[in-house]
Every structure is written in C-alpha cells, then in structure tokens.
Design a protein around this motif. Structure first.
Motif, PDB file in Angstrom:
ATOM      1  N   THR A 155       6.837   8.656   7.481  1.00 33.58           N
ATOM      2  CA  THR A 155       6.497   8.424   8.887  1.00 33.58           C
ATOM      3  C   THR A 155       7.735   8.035   9.679  1.00 33.58           C
ATOM      4  N   LYS A 156       7.648   8.214  10.994  1.00 34.41           N
ATOM      5  CA  LYS A 156       8.676   7.725  11.909  1.00 34.41           C
ATOM      6  C   LYS A 156       8.189   6.484  12.666  1.00 34.41           C
ATOM      7  N   SER A 157       7.015   5.985  12.330  1.00 37.65           N
ATOM      8  CA  SER A 157       6.384   4.985  13.185  1.00 37.65           C
ATOM      9  C   SER A 157       6.292   3.604  12.556  1.00 37.65           C
ATOM     10  N   ASP A 158       6.605   2.597  13.365  1.00 37.94           N
ATOM     11  CA  ASP A 158       6.430   1.212  12.907  1.00 37.94           C
ATOM     12  C   ASP A 158       4.965   0.794  12.939  1.00 37.94           C
ATOM     13  N   LEU A 159       4.074   1.669  13.414  1.00 38.56           N
ATOM     14  CA  LEU A 159       2.648   1.370  13.345  1.00 38.56           C
ATOM     15  C   LEU A 159       2.199   1.157  11.905  1.00 38.56           C
ATOM     16  N   ILE A 160       2.955   1.687  10.966  1.00 37.30           N
ATOM     17  CA  ILE A 160       2.613   1.524   9.562  1.00 37.30           C
ATOM     18  C   ILE A 160       2.545   0.048   9.155  1.00 37.30           C
ATOM     19  N   LEU A 161       3.229  -0.816   9.900  1.00 37.96           N
ATOM     20  CA  LEU A 161       3.188  -2.252   9.585  1.00 37.96           C
ATOM     21  C   LEU A 161       1.771  -2.812   9.694  1.00 37.96           C
ATOM     22  N   ARG A 162       0.946  -2.202  10.498  1.00 41.31           N
ATOM     23  CA  ARG A 162      -0.458  -2.612  10.602  1.00 41.31           C
ATOM     24  C   ARG A 162      -1.134  -2.619   9.237  1.00 41.31           C
ATOM     25  N   ASP A 163      -0.703  -1.707   8.362  1.00 42.10           N
ATOM     26  CA  ASP A 163      -1.374  -1.514   7.082  1.00 42.10           C
ATOM     27  C   ASP A 163      -0.613  -2.121   5.903  1.00 42.10           C
ATOM     28  N   THR A 164       0.275  -3.067   6.161  1.00 37.88           N
ATOM     29  CA  THR A 164       1.089  -3.628   5.077  1.00 37.88           C
ATOM     30  C   THR A 164       0.236  -4.153   3.930  1.00 37.88           C
ATOM     31  N   ASP A 165      -0.772  -4.943   4.245  1.00 39.96           N
ATOM     32  CA  ASP A 165      -1.623  -5.500   3.186  1.00 39.96           C
ATOM     33  C   ASP A 165      -2.340  -4.401   2.415  1.00 39.96           C
ATOM     34  N   LEU A 166      -2.795  -3.396   3.129  1.00 42.61           N
ATOM     35  CA  LEU A 166      -3.500  -2.281   2.494  1.00 42.61           C
ATOM     36  C   LEU A 166      -2.546  -1.477   1.609  1.00 42.61           C
ATOM     37  N   LEU A 167      -1.341  -1.247   2.078  1.00 43.21           N
ATOM     38  CA  LEU A 167      -0.347  -0.537   1.274  1.00 43.21           C
ATOM     39  C   LEU A 167      -0.036  -1.312   0.001  1.00 43.21           C
ATOM     40  N   ARG A 168       0.052  -2.620   0.126  1.00 42.02           N
ATOM     41  CA  ARG A 168       0.309  -3.452  -1.045  1.00 42.02           C
ATOM     42  C   ARG A 168      -0.829  -3.310  -2.060  1.00 42.02           C
ATOM     43  N   ARG A 169      -2.063  -3.240  -1.579  1.00 37.41           N
ATOM     44  CA  ARG A 169      -3.216  -3.051  -2.463  1.00 37.41           C
ATOM     45  C   ARG A 169      -3.160  -1.691  -3.159  1.00 37.41           C
ATOM     46  N   VAL A 170      -2.804  -0.657  -2.391  1.00 37.34           N
ATOM     47  CA  VAL A 170      -2.675   0.679  -2.987  1.00 37.34           C
ATOM     48  C   VAL A 170      -1.619   0.661  -4.083  1.00 37.34           C
ATOM     49  N   GLY A 171      -0.501  -0.037  -3.811  1.00 41.94           N
ATOM     50  CA  GLY A 171       0.606  -0.067  -4.750  1.00 41.94           C
ATOM     51  C   GLY A 171       0.386  -0.917  -5.982  1.00 41.94           C
ATOM     52  N   GLU A 172      -0.636  -1.737  -5.985  1.00 42.41           N
ATOM     53  CA  GLU A 172      -0.894  -2.596  -7.140  1.00 42.41           C
ATOM     54  C   GLU A 172      -1.290  -1.788  -8.371  1.00 42.41           C
TER      55      GLU A 172
END
Length: 335
Positions: A155-172
């Motif tokens: 992505t080119k967007s800092d909107l991804i920060l909205r999903d930081t917790d969710l990304l961390r869950r995916v990465g677990e």
C-alpha cells in the motif's frame, strides 16, 4: 444509503461477458472529487497467478481501480477487461467488491501450504474508498481466523495504521509482511507523480508505527524512474530513512510501462520533464521493461546500500521465519 446515479455510458451492450458484464451491472453509490464509486458483483475473491515473474500464487484486490492516480501505474489495463479503454477511468471509476469475507472463506480452501497470497497487486487496498467501505478490513478479519498462510500487503497509504491491531492478530498465526511503497522522499515530486496518495513522510511514519507495533514492515521503492528518482543520492536517502523507521527490508524496482500506462505517463512526462521524453521513448520502444543492464545497475546499487545501512532480506512472523524470494523484475506487479 447513498442515492443511485444513472450513468448512461455504462449501459451494458448486449455483447458484454465476464467481468465486463458484472461491472455493467454494478450500482453507482457515490460521487466525489471527480471519482465515482460502483458496486461490483463478485464470483471469487482469490485469483490464481501463474506468471513466472512473481513469487506469489494468489492475489486479492479488494477494489477495481485506484483513486491515487499515480501517473506511472501499470494496473490501468485491468479496467480494459471491463471494456473501459480510457486510461483515466482507472482512477475515476472505482468498483467496490461485494461479499468479500464470505467469498474468501470459500476460496481459502484452495490454498495449499507454502502458497503466498498478495493483497494489493492491481489496486491499493487502503485507497480512500477503504475508509468508507472497509472491504480490506473485512478481508483481514477473515484471514485472522486462519493459520499457516503466507500473506503480503502492499500500500501507499498510512490508513493501514487503522488496522495495526488486526494485522498483529493476522501475523500471530500466519506469515505476514506489509510493504509501504515509497517512490521518492521529495514531497513536491511525489505530489505530481502520485497526485492523491499520502505524502512520503506519512508512509514512513506508517512503517515506523507498524514496526513498533510488532508488524513485519518494509519499503518497496517502485517504480524507479530513470532520470527522475534513480540517482544514488536519492535512493540512499530512502534506504537510510527506511532503516531509521525500523523497516525490515527495502527493494527497488524500475518502471514497468505497459501501453495503457504510457498513454497517461508520456503526456505527463512531456509536461513535467520534456527533456526526458526522447530518452523514455527509446528505453521503452517496443517493450514494457527497461533494459537488463539498467535493472542490474539498480539491483546492485540497492544491494550495496542495504549492506551499508544494515538492512537484511530476512523477515519473520509469529508463524515462521522466511526469506522473501523477490527479484527486481518480479516486483513489477507491486509498482
């Protein structure tokens, strides 16, 4: 909900089939900033990629089209499948895929262990539409329920920060890496190259915050534009900034100029960099890629800069440790 708009030029001709027919059936749900948003009936979300140039097996693109309007974007050709031949349609007619979480749940049954899934190869999954429609977020919520997947997001967007917790869950329980595309650190240059994309400093801050939040994050410098963004000083500044932001990796990929992209990019070049027009016409005469010699020079320069600033290719996730198997020419689909 938003009032439906009747768009006469989207009335479906009788001969439309496949994705073109589905697109013609989409409902217009909003207008804004020269952009129209449409629903897109979708039969499958996961698409198999058979190209030998890329390291992934499956792709997910939550939207069709991208509002960021990058002048060099190779993915404009995807609107041609919907019988839209004007290159600017890609940035002005954005299609919102429907029933994505349910479809993904079914599609994931086809994914074998070790097969990589790339999100955002032909559209930015965090473009402005995502703030309203949250298609990408729905996809991540589904992925968080699964184990053993290999997933990459670009992505080119800092909107991804909205999903930081969710990304961390995916990465677990999966191998996940997130790549922020940064073409240049020069804000003024970025503004004309990528008119509606977030500023480079915001993308770097996203790298910093995601890395600090435990998400494997790096940078893709794509595309590298000959005579515009390819100076050793400019590339080293980006490598240095990536290291300072905590990025785990950085790659660079030269411009990939398909005919549909050239129809937008070359007029832009004539306006902003007229002295480079002849050079580009020679470089891309009859082909979409720069020469092997140019690719090799950029690859070797980046290898030297990574070593100098202590950035290595290995990235890790909660699921496993892996090396990203990406060669410069393979990154064309991430441009």
């Amino acid at each position: 909900m938003y009032p439906l708009l009747e768009i006469e030029d989207l009335e479906p001709p009788q001969q439309l089939v496949g994705i073109a027919k589905l697109a013609s059936q989409g409902e217009s749900i909003r207008r804004g900033h020269l952009v129209e948003y449409f629903t897109l009936p979708t039969r499958a979300l996961l698409n198999r990629c058979t190209s030998p140039r890329v390291p992934f097996t499956w792709t997910i693109n939550p939207y069709r089209g991208c509002e960021f309007a990058c002048k060099y974007c190779y993915a404009r050709y995807t609107h041609e499948f919907m019988e839209m031949r004007d290159g600017v349609d890609f940035e002005r007619k954005i299609y919102i895929k429907q029933q994505t979480a349910w479809l993904l749940r079914q599609d994931l049954k086809k994914v074998k262990r070790g097969e990589e899934i790339a999100i955002g190869t032909a559209t930015d999954p965090y473009q402005p539409a995502e703030k309203r429609y949250e298609v990408t977020r729905g996809i991540l919520e589904e992925l968080a329920l699964h184990h053993g997947l290999e997933i990459g997001i670009v992505t080119k967007s800092d909107l991804i920060l909205r999903d930081t917790d969710l990304l961390r869950r995916v990465g677990e329980n999966n191998s996940l890496f997130v790549s922020l595309t940064i073409t240049t650190l020069d804000t003024k240059l970025a503004r004309i190259l990528e008119p509606r994309a977030p500023r480079p400093d915001l993308r770097l801050e996203a790298v910093r915050e995601l890395s600090a939040g435990g998400v494997n994050t790096g940078v893709i410098c794509a595309p590298v534009l000959p005579g515009i963004t390819d100076s050793p000083a400019a590339l080293e500044a980006l490598v240095r900034a990536t290291k300072a932001a905590g990025g785990k990796y950085i790659y660079a990929n030269p411009l990939f100029l398909k005919p549909c992209s050239a129809s937008v990019f070359l007029p832009f070049l004539e306006k902003e960099f007229p002295h480079l027009v002849d050079d580009y016409r020679k470089r891309f005469a009859g082909r979409a890629f720069v020469s092997q010699a140019y690719r090799k020079r950029i690859s070797e320069l980046m290898r030297t800069l990574r070593k100098k600033h202590g950035i290595f290719r290995e990235i890790t996730s909660g699921a496993e440790s892996k090396h990203v198997r990406v060669e410069p020419e393979q990154l064309a689909l991430f441009a």
